[in-house]
Scaffold this active site. Structure first.
Site, PDB file in Angstrom:
ATOM      1  N   HIS A 138       0.797  -1.227   0.000  1.00 33.39           N
ATOM      2  CA  HIS A 138       0.000   0.000   0.000  1.00 33.39           C
ATOM      3  C   HIS A 138       0.827   1.272   0.000  1.00 33.39           C
ATOM      4  CE1 HIS A 138      -3.397  -2.555   0.212  1.00 33.39           C
ATOM      5  NE2 HIS A 138      -4.238  -1.539   0.294  1.00 33.39           N
ATOM      6  N   ASP A 202      -6.217   4.975   9.892  1.00 30.52           N
ATOM      7  CA  ASP A 202      -7.635   5.008   9.498  1.00 30.52           C
ATOM      8  C   ASP A 202      -8.045   3.706   8.816  1.00 30.52           C
ATOM      9  OD1 ASP A 202      -7.847   7.592  10.357  1.00 30.52           O
ATOM     10  OD2 ASP A 202      -7.428   8.461   8.395  1.00 30.52           O
ATOM     11  N   GLU A 315     -10.302  13.980  14.326  1.00 32.58           N
ATOM     12  CA  GLU A 315      -9.856  14.213  12.951  1.00 32.58           C
ATOM     13  C   GLU A 315     -10.662  15.363  12.367  1.00 32.58           C
ATOM     14  OE1 GLU A 315      -9.311  11.108  10.124  1.00 32.58           O
ATOM     15  OE2 GLU A 315      -7.938   9.980  11.405  1.00 32.58           O
TER      16      GLU A 315
HETATM   17  P1  FAD Z   1       4.223  -1.679   1.787  1.00 33.31           P
HETATM   18  O1  FAD Z   1       3.728  -0.788   0.717  1.00 33.31           O
HETATM   19  O2  FAD Z   1       4.108  -3.115   1.562  1.00 33.31           O
HETATM   20  O3  FAD Z   1       5.717  -1.295   2.131  1.00 33.31           O
HETATM   21  C1  FAD Z   1       6.137   0.049   2.096  1.00 33.31           C
HETATM   22  C2  FAD Z   1       7.490   0.196   2.718  1.00 33.31           C
HETATM   23  O4  FAD Z   1       7.364   0.060   4.115  1.00 33.31           O
HETATM   24  C3  FAD Z   1       8.539  -0.842   2.354  1.00 33.31           C
HETATM   25  O5  FAD Z   1       9.211  -0.594   1.178  1.00 33.31           O
HETATM   26  C4  FAD Z   1       9.496  -0.699   3.497  1.00 33.31           C
HETATM   27  O6  FAD Z   1      10.293   0.436   3.305  1.00 33.31           O
HETATM   28  C5  FAD Z   1       8.537  -0.512   4.632  1.00 33.31           C
HETATM   29  N1  FAD Z   1       8.198  -1.812   5.246  1.00 33.31           N
HETATM   30  C6  FAD Z   1       7.144  -2.602   5.016  1.00 33.31           C
HETATM   31  N2  FAD Z   1       7.190  -3.671   5.824  1.00 33.31           N
HETATM   32  C7  FAD Z   1       8.314  -3.548   6.552  1.00 33.31           C
HETATM   33  C8  FAD Z   1       8.928  -4.340   7.560  1.00 33.31           C
HETATM   34  N3  FAD Z   1       8.399  -5.485   7.996  1.00 33.31           N
HETATM   35  N4  FAD Z   1      10.073  -3.903   8.092  1.00 33.31           N
HETATM   36  C9  FAD Z   1      10.638  -2.738   7.695  1.00 33.31           C
HETATM   37  N5  FAD Z   1      10.099  -1.952   6.753  1.00 33.31           N
HETATM   38  C10 FAD Z   1       8.957  -2.367   6.191  1.00 33.31           C
HETATM   39  N6  FAD Z   1      -0.722   5.773   6.896  1.00 33.31           N
HETATM   40  C11 FAD Z   1      -1.020   6.275   8.101  1.00 33.31           C
HETATM   41  O7  FAD Z   1      -0.127   6.625   8.874  1.00 33.31           O
HETATM   42  N7  FAD Z   1      -2.318   6.417   8.508  1.00 33.31           N
HETATM   43  C12 FAD Z   1      -3.366   6.019   7.746  1.00 33.31           C
HETATM   44  O8  FAD Z   1      -4.507   6.153   8.147  1.00 33.31           O
HETATM   45  C13 FAD Z   1      -3.073   5.453   6.474  1.00 33.31           C
HETATM   46  N8  FAD Z   1      -4.062   5.023   5.680  1.00 33.31           N
HETATM   47  C14 FAD Z   1      -3.776   4.494   4.463  1.00 33.31           C
HETATM   48  C15 FAD Z   1      -4.827   4.038   3.672  1.00 33.31           C
HETATM   49  C16 FAD Z   1      -4.563   3.506   2.428  1.00 33.31           C
HETATM   50  C17 FAD Z   1      -5.711   3.010   1.570  1.00 33.31           C
HETATM   51  C18 FAD Z   1      -3.225   3.452   1.955  1.00 33.31           C
HETATM   52  C19 FAD Z   1      -2.944   2.952   0.584  1.00 33.31           C
HETATM   53  C20 FAD Z   1      -2.177   3.912   2.727  1.00 33.31           C
HETATM   54  C21 FAD Z   1      -2.429   4.424   4.004  1.00 33.31           C
HETATM   55  N9  FAD Z   1      -1.417   4.866   4.843  1.00 33.31           N
HETATM   56  C22 FAD Z   1      -1.720   5.369   6.077  1.00 33.31           C
HETATM   57  C23 FAD Z   1       0.001   4.804   4.417  1.00 33.31           C
HETATM   58  C24 FAD Z   1       0.627   3.502   4.900  1.00 33.31           C
HETATM   59  O9  FAD Z   1       0.864   3.553   6.279  1.00 33.31           O
HETATM   60  C25 FAD Z   1       1.984   3.267   4.220  1.00 33.31           C
HETATM   61  O10 FAD Z   1       1.872   3.353   2.842  1.00 33.31           O
HETATM   62  C26 FAD Z   1       2.503   1.874   4.603  1.00 33.31           C
HETATM   63  O11 FAD Z   1       3.844   1.726   4.201  1.00 33.31           O
HETATM   64  C27 FAD Z   1       1.670   0.825   3.919  1.00 33.31           C
HETATM   65  O12 FAD Z   1       1.828  -0.399   4.569  1.00 33.31           O
HETATM   66  P2  FAD Z   1       2.103  -1.690   3.699  1.00 33.31           P
HETATM   67  O13 FAD Z   1       2.172  -2.797   4.664  1.00 33.31           O
HETATM   68  O14 FAD Z   1       1.134  -1.853   2.601  1.00 33.31           O
HETATM   69  O15 FAD Z   1       3.533  -1.291   3.160  1.00 33.31           O
END
Ligand code: FAD
Length: 551
Positions: A138, A202, A315
């Site tokens: 994400h 969220d 919020e």
């Molecule tokens: P991924 O996209 O899979 O990974 C992104 C990056 O995170 C990786 O490249 C790496 O750098 C790091 N990462 C992932 N896993 C690990 C691990 N195990 N160890 C070390 N590094 C790691 N953010 C908020 O703060 N609040 C919100 O309410 C919020 N809502 C969101 C809603 C949506 C629909 C989306 C798309 C994003 C939102 N985000 C929010 C942003 C989100 O927190 C970040 O994009 C987060 O990185 C997504 O998590 P993921 O597991 O999909 O990460």
């Protein structure tokens, strides 16, 4: 060849080591060696000839072949490392659907050891390859990709036979959670024991490692700090493949660096998360403001604490005149109020929505709840009558944002932190001049205050220098062909702030040059760079963040 002492040349020896690691380069090298000998038989050979030959060999070996696959990989990973089109394509895109970058392979680990093996392979390879972790994909700007490297898809850990790695320690009020786990599963597992993490995002279909490597913010942040302020301990695989347990007491440098560290220092494999009792129900209220200054005054009264006991979550957002009311409005307010809300939006162009919740536990008395509700909005400056509240279960509230995926959409998002002292300038220059006038914004625009003292200054996360700062998120949804329009608007917002001297900080930053990153980290840069050299000296981890790749 006679006058070239190749045995004593470190350059040649190390090049030979690179080349003999695999049969393919060795084969090419031998052909060149033969050709070279023939040519050299007719003329004098020099070291330069041989070096050129090695470079050409290396170039030919790497064309169509990435570093990752040129390195020797342990047999244990043979069945878990996928190079097929489906696997590679799945790791070449993210939720943003704007950046696309192909890895050489995708690892589907079935254990933490598998991830360690992969990191060690890269670390020991003469030319290390990049490794990115895909928690749940994400990110919106390719942060979880690894061009020509390996993407570790953490989904396989969630789905493997050992089951969900979430363990609740009820007496100690914390949970040990795998970095690959989704917050939605953390919610369900802890709720079954009457407990809950204190700080959320969220949207809960995000991995624990993914949000902890950024910050993890939502309406609880003003009160409890971001998710990174609510972690007691981590297990982390550093850039040399070592698994290290860290906390504020042990290996605190690593602990601080990893939290908000954009995946640069280690892969989070376990986090110990703070819990509290889960409320029985939540009173969820929304009130509309036509006046920006009244809106932020009331938000800040809650954030600063004078009204803190009235809210567990705070919020705010913008409602813009872009046609039909969104599902966000229609699902909350009674149908009779909707035409009135939309006419208010038409009149003012933008109206502002303050949103808060109060938690109630089983022993709370109904009459006290009513009094609370009246007291909260007593002196507030919302438009009279434009307010509504409802009771929902804690789980229903936390799962309010549904998990919708659509590969034909793009998400040119931008998240900013804005210092409070310039918030009126931001309203007039950005919200009214850019957002309102361009009138293209689609999707929610969030807008609410946070308290600096709730953030640990030692973490890697970067925030503005003032006690109160706002977070705003432009969560655009575009098509494949028109995302640039939103991207242009995002850039115009940043440009305006730079020209007006508003010191914004990007949350989930997506810079591509080292100069931009140095500016982003400001006074934290030196430590950030030093810790990178300490914990990931070969720049293996999280190349998709584009911080150290060019160094
Ligand atoms: P991924 O996209 O899979 O990974 C992104 C990056 O995170 C990786 O490249 C790496 O750098 C790091 N990462 C992932 N896993 C690990 C691990 N195990 N160890 C070390 N590094 C790691 N953010 C908020 O703060 N609040 C919100 O309410 C919020 N809502 C969101 C809603 C949506 C629909 C989306 C798309 C994003 C939102 N985000 C929010 C942003 C989100 O927190 C970040 O994009 C987060 O990185 C997504 O998590 P993921 O597991 O999909 O990460």
């Amino acid at each position: 060849m006679t006058d070239y002492k190749w045995r004593h040349s470190p350059l040649l020896s190390s090049s030979l080591i690179i080349i003999i690691l695999e049969p393919y380069p060795t084969f090419i090298f031998l052909i060149f060696f033969k050709i070279n000998n023939k040519i050299m038989a007719k003329s004098r050979s020099t070291p330069i000839h041989l070096i050129v030959m090695l470079l050409v060999t290396y170039f030919l070996c790497t064309v169509g072949k990435s570093n990752a696959l040129a390195c020797p990989l342990p047999p244990e990973l043979a069945t878990k490392l996928h190079v097929d089109q489906v696997a590679v394509d799945s790791a070449s895109s993210d939720y943003g659907n704007i950046v696309h970058s192909k890895p050489a392979a995708v690892l589907y680990p079935s254990s933490i050891e598998d991830i360690q093996r992969l990191v060690r392979s890269s670390y020991n390879c003469p030319i290390p390859f990049g490794i990115s972790v895909r928690g749940n994909g994400h990110s919106v700007n390719g942060q979880d990709m690894a061009r020509d490297g390996v993407v570790v898809d953490m989904k396989s850990l969630r789905e493997n036979k050992h089951g969900i790695r979430i363990r609740v320690y009820k007496n100690h009020v914390f949970a040990d959670v795998g970095g690959e786990q989704l917050w939605i599963d953390v919610l369900h597992t802890t709720a079954a024991q009457g407990l809950s993490p204190v700080s959320w995002t969220d949207f809960l279909y995000l991995s624990v490692g993914g949000t902890l490597s950024n910050a993890g913010i939502s309406g609880q942040t003003f009160l409890h700090g971001p998710q990174i302020s609510n972690v007691y301990e981590l297990d982390v695989i550093t850039g040399n493949g070592e698994l290290v347990t860290c906390s504020k007491r042990n290996n605190s440098d690593l602990f601080d660096s990893v939290l908000g560290g954009l995946g640069q220092f280690g892969i989070i494999t376990r986090a110990r998360i703070a819990l509290r009792s889960a409320p029985a129900k939540v009173r969820w209220s929304r009130a509309f403001y036509s006046n920006f200054s009244g809106f932020i005054r009331d938000q800040e009264r809650i954030a600063r604490g004078s009204q803190r006991d009235v809210a567990n979550y705070l919020e705010g957002s913008l409602v813009l005149d872009n046609g039909t009311p969104t599902e966000w409005i229609t699902s909350f307010f009674p149908p009779a109020l909707l035409p009135r809300i939309m006419s208010l939006v038409k009149k003012h162009g933008i109206i502002y929505c303050l949103e808060l919740t109060k938690y109630y536990f089983l022993d709370d008395i109904a009459s006290e709840i009513d009094q609370d509700l009246q007291q909260v909005f007593k002196d507030f400056a919302h438009v009279p009558g434009f307010i509504d509240a409802k009771f929902v279960s804690h789980q229903d509230f936390l799962t309010r944002v549904p998990n919708v995926e659509n590969e034909s959409l793009t998400h040119p998002w931008q998240n900013l932190f804005i210092p409070k002292s310039r918030i009126s300038d931001f309203n007039s220059g950005v919200l009214r001049e850019i957002v309102l006038k361009r009138n293209i914004t689609t999707g929610p625009v969030l807008f609410y205050p946070l308290n600096r003292h709730k953030w640990d200054a030692k973490s890697s996360a970067v925030i503005p220098d003032e006690e109160i700062f706002y977070t705003t998120s432009f969560l655009h949804t575009g098509g494949i062909d028109n995302w640039q329009v939103y991207d242009d608007q995002n850039k115009a917002v940043v440009r305006f702030c730079e020209e007006a001297g508003i010191k914004i900080v990007k949350y989930l930053a997506d810079y591509t040059t080292i100069e931009e990153w140095i500016k982003h980290f400001g006074s934290k840069w030196t430590t950030f760079r030093e810790r990178k050299a300490q914990y990931d000296p070969k720049n293996i981890l999280s190349p998709g963040q584009k911080i150290f790749n060019g160094i």
